[in-house]
Design a protein around this motif. Structure first.
Motif, PDB file in Angstrom:
ATOM      1  N   ARG A  46       0.835  -1.212   0.000  1.00 38.63           N
ATOM      2  CA  ARG A  46       0.000   0.000   0.000  1.00 38.63           C
ATOM      3  C   ARG A  46       0.869   1.261   0.000  1.00 38.63           C
ATOM      4  NH1 ARG A  46      -5.601   0.464   3.165  1.00 38.63           N
ATOM      5  NH2 ARG A  46      -5.937  -1.145   1.595  1.00 38.63           N
ATOM      6  N   ALA A  47       0.540   2.213  -0.848  1.00 40.07           N
ATOM      7  CA  ALA A  47       1.226   3.513  -0.877  1.00 40.07           C
ATOM      8  C   ALA A  47       0.173   4.565  -1.192  1.00 40.07           C
ATOM      9  CB  ALA A  47       2.332   3.521  -1.931  1.00 40.07           C
ATOM     10  N   GLU A  48      -0.179   5.343  -0.192  1.00 41.99           N
ATOM     11  CA  GLU A  48      -1.290   6.292  -0.353  1.00 41.99           C
ATOM     12  C   GLU A  48      -0.918   7.661   0.201  1.00 41.99           C
ATOM     13  OE1 GLU A  48      -4.908   3.002  -0.014  1.00 41.99           O
ATOM     14  OE2 GLU A  48      -4.613   4.375   1.659  1.00 41.99           O
ATOM     15  N   GLN A  49      -1.634   8.666  -0.281  1.00 43.07           N
ATOM     16  CA  GLN A  49      -1.475  10.033   0.225  1.00 43.07           C
ATOM     17  C   GLN A  49      -2.844  10.703   0.235  1.00 43.07           C
ATOM     18  OE1 GLN A  49       1.441  11.860  -2.380  1.00 43.07           O
ATOM     19  NE2 GLN A  49       3.073  11.631  -0.876  1.00 43.07           N
ATOM     20  N   ASP A  50      -3.057  11.533   1.232  1.00 42.13           N
ATOM     21  CA  ASP A  50      -4.283  12.337   1.271  1.00 42.13           C
ATOM     22  C   ASP A  50      -4.104  13.504   0.290  1.00 42.13           C
ATOM     23  OD1 ASP A  50      -6.349  14.058   1.803  1.00 42.13           O
ATOM     24  OD2 ASP A  50      -6.065  14.085   3.982  1.00 42.13           O
ATOM     25  N   PRO A  51      -4.983  13.657  -0.704  1.00 41.39           N
ATOM     26  CA  PRO A  51      -4.829  14.755  -1.676  1.00 41.39           C
ATOM     27  C   PRO A  51      -4.715  16.139  -1.021  1.00 41.39           C
ATOM     28  CG  PRO A  51      -6.461  13.210  -2.471  1.00 41.39           C
ATOM     29  CD  PRO A  51      -6.105  12.772  -1.069  1.00 41.39           C
ATOM     30  N   ALA A  99      -5.597   8.886  -1.900  1.00 39.14           N
ATOM     31  CA  ALA A  99      -5.225   8.512  -3.275  1.00 39.14           C
ATOM     32  C   ALA A  99      -4.291   7.316  -3.238  1.00 39.14           C
ATOM     33  CB  ALA A  99      -4.521   9.691  -3.944  1.00 39.14           C
ATOM     34  N   LYS A 100      -4.562   6.348  -4.118  1.00 36.07           N
ATOM     35  CA  LYS A 100      -3.622   5.228  -4.267  1.00 36.07           C
ATOM     36  C   LYS A 100      -2.565   5.672  -5.284  1.00 36.07           C
ATOM     37  CE  LYS A 100      -4.852   0.919  -3.489  1.00 36.07           C
ATOM     38  NZ  LYS A 100      -4.633   0.906  -2.041  1.00 36.07           N
ATOM     39  N   LEU A 101      -1.299   5.653  -4.865  1.00 43.15           N
ATOM     40  CA  LEU A 101      -0.232   6.254  -5.678  1.00 43.15           C
ATOM     41  C   LEU A 101       0.314   5.303  -6.739  1.00 43.15           C
ATOM     42  CD1 LEU A 101       1.844   8.166  -2.963  1.00 43.15           C
ATOM     43  CD2 LEU A 101      -0.244   8.865  -4.144  1.00 43.15           C
ATOM     44  N   TRP A 102       1.131   5.836  -7.628  1.00 43.37           N
ATOM     45  CA  TRP A 102       1.791   5.089  -8.708  1.00 43.37           C
ATOM     46  C   TRP A 102       2.596   3.909  -8.176  1.00 43.37           C
ATOM     47  CZ3 TRP A 102       7.206   5.087  -8.567  1.00 43.37           C
ATOM     48  CH2 TRP A 102       7.765   5.984  -7.638  1.00 43.37           C
ATOM     49  N   CYS A 103       3.113   4.038  -6.948  1.00 38.51           N
ATOM     50  CA  CYS A 103       3.985   2.991  -6.394  1.00 38.51           C
ATOM     51  C   CYS A 103       3.217   2.048  -5.474  1.00 38.51           C
ATOM     52  CB  CYS A 103       5.160   3.626  -5.667  1.00 38.51           C
ATOM     53  SG  CYS A 103       4.685   5.001  -4.618  1.00 38.51           S
ATOM     54  N   ASP A 104       1.885   2.139  -5.464  1.00 35.02           N
ATOM     55  CA  ASP A 104       1.051   1.212  -4.702  1.00 35.02           C
ATOM     56  C   ASP A 104       0.882  -0.045  -5.567  1.00 35.02           C
ATOM     57  OD1 ASP A 104      -1.712   1.466  -2.572  1.00 35.02           O
ATOM     58  OD2 ASP A 104      -1.604  -0.090  -4.110  1.00 35.02           O
TER      59      ASP A 104
END
Ligand code: ADP
Ligand code: G3P
Length: 487
Positions: A46-51, A99-104
């Protein structure tokens, strides 16, 4: 002549940068940045960020960049963004989840399933695999989705109130017909016919503004009314502009959170193996691109483990007895899995350890070599698939600030390395696009007329290091295959 500024905003994975570009002098006036990171989690892949992190980063970095400057001179801006990330909005444009990131890589199974359906290899970075994952794993959230955006589109929407995508970044969704330059509705339908309504329209032209900064956002940013917003793009397409490669076709390597290699092409390169991503650029051409998931963060592991900064570690690595090839130590850098090769479940591995070799200098060098050899292995595949690079590489991104890493790249690739004066080329590229749109000139013509400057120094490969890196690459590829290259 009165001063006019164009702002370039780059929403990266480990931070956000803003550059202020003077449209009168064609010089970079000021830079600012804020650091942030991927949200900490123990869920594998999992690799996520809050927009919201990107919005507050934009507010802070613009305030810092414009500090001491006449804000009324700002006339245009553009946003560059980390590619592929899935931002989902529900009723009332509420952000439904991080957001689910490119590296997730949680969507590895969905990527395999869609690769079989689409007939080309999609890695889990592609947005469509993340949407299918959401449908399967969080059906209530999926049912509530009303709009799908990429990270830079989300910032554009906040700025202008307009939901729209442009071709460079839309290429990373996996549902763009890159040759036809339109949505691939058949690919969307293969997942859910509802996707036709969830993805926004595409911009008509890379050379036209998508709107102006909304009054309430302008007030928050301290900007004058009517600031134009150019379409922006994915960070690699923007970086091609800022590195001067969108016009002269130079091969660029970016050492950022991701490692990327790309070069402009007049035609799309459709690679069914998925090693080369068939992206559009931001000028109406194409940007075949290779991307690795593990680049600067491998060095960050060493920095955090020893509590030392990059400069100290670089000095230790330069002084370390190991030298090129690290005395047989290989760092397979796949800390978060890998996309090139597509090994989402791979992990990092340190091999060839001997007594006394857990020295910070050696490990820092091994991290740089591992991230570099991972890119070099991919580069060889790009060449085999038809990419014809010149004799020089252009190096950008945070890692390009490191003198030892630059030389390792020159030596390992056996090519000269040239450095754009501005290593944060994606932010500069965004500013150049904004300036072009403001001036009413095509982006391609603008960056041809106002070519970003290069540093005078050309780093030459050291022939004495050639065989050490050839052996290191052979060892790297054999060990990686042995550990992760299962059928
Ligand atoms: N001197 C240096 N040596 C090695 N790595 C560096 C150095 N300076 C910065 N970096 C790395 O570059 C990263 C930022 O690179 P950048 O291209 O801005 O990434 P992103 O756009 O993905 O956020 C930092 O997080 C850091 O790991
Ligand atoms: O944060 P960056 O600059 O490595 O961006 C991520 C890339 O867009 C992935 O393709």
């Amino acid at each position: 002549m009165s001063e006019s500024y164009a702002l370039g905003v780059d929403v990266g994975t480990q931070g956000l940068k803003v550059v202020v570009y003077s449209i009168s002098t064609h010089e970079l006036v000021k830079k600012a940045g804020v650091a942030y990171d991927i949200t900490k989690t123990t869920i594998p892949g999992r690799a996520e960020q809050d927009p919201q992190v990107w919005i507050s980063g934009t507010v802070t970095a613009i305030a810092e960049a414009l500090n001491g400057l006449d804000r009324s001179c700002v006339k245009a801006l553009a946003v560059s963004g980390q590619q592929h990330g899935l931002v989902v909005l529900g009723e009332g444009d509420k952000v439904l989840r991080p957001a689910k990131l490119w590296c997730d890589t949680e969507s590895a199974a969905e990527a395999e399933e869609l690769s079989a359906k689409f007939g080309w290899k999609l890695v889990p970075s592609f947005t469509i695999t993340k949407l299918l994952w959401l449908q399967r794993h969080e059906p209530d959230t999926y049912a509530a989705v009303r709009s799908v955006l990429l990270p830079h589109d989300y910032v554009n929407w906040w700025l202008t109130g307009r939901k729209i995508m442009e071709l460079g970044d839309a290429s990373g969704t996996g549902v763009l017909d890159v040759e036809g330059r339109r949505w691939d509705t058949a690919a969307m339908d293969a997942v859910d016919t509802r996707l036709r309504e969830l993805f926004p329209p595409l911009v008509d032209s890379p050379d036209q503004a998508i709107g102006t900064v909304r009054p309430e956002v302008a007030a928050q940013l301290g900007l004058p009314p009517g600031v134009l917003v150019a379409p922006g793009s994915g960070d690699n397409a923007m970086s091609a502009l800022g590195a001067g490669a969108a016009t002269d076709g130079a091969t660029v390597i970016s050492l950022g959170t991701s490692g990327t290699i790309f070069a402009k092409s007049p035609t799309a390169i459709l690679d069914p193996t998925g090693v080369i991503c068939p992206f559009c650029d931001a000028t109406g051409n194409y940007l075949p691109l290779l991307c690795t998931l593990n680049c600067t963060r491998v060095l960050e592991e060493v920095r955090e483990a020893f509590g030392l900064d990059h400069e100290t570690l670089t000095e230790l690595a330069e002084a370390d007895a190991s030298g090129p090839g690290c005395g047989g130590v290989t760092w397979l850098p796949y800390l978060i899995g890998e996309r090139t090769p597509c090994w989402p479940h791979a992990s990092g591995a340190l091999l060839g350890l001997r007594p006394g070799c857990l020295r910070p200098g050696l490990l820092y060098r091994a991290a740089m070599e591992g991230a570099t050899l991972s890119l070099l292995a991919g580069f060889r595949s790009m060449v085999a698939a038809g990419l014809r690079p010149g004799a020089q590489l252009r190096l950008v991104g945070g890692g390009a600030k490191n003198r030892l890493w630059k030389q390792i790249v020159a030596d390992a690739f056996g090519m000269e390395v040239v450095l754009p004066a501005e290593p944060d080329s994606a932010a500069l590229g965004a500013a150049l696009q904004a300036a072009a749109v403001l001036e009413g000139v095509s982006v391609s013509d603008y960056v041809t007329q106002h070519r970003p400057p290069m540093l005078g120094q050309v780093l030459k490969p050291n022939p004495a290091h050639r065989s050490a890196y050839d052996r290191a690459l052979a060892r790297f590829e054999a060990q990686a295959q042995q550990l992760f290259g299962r059928a």
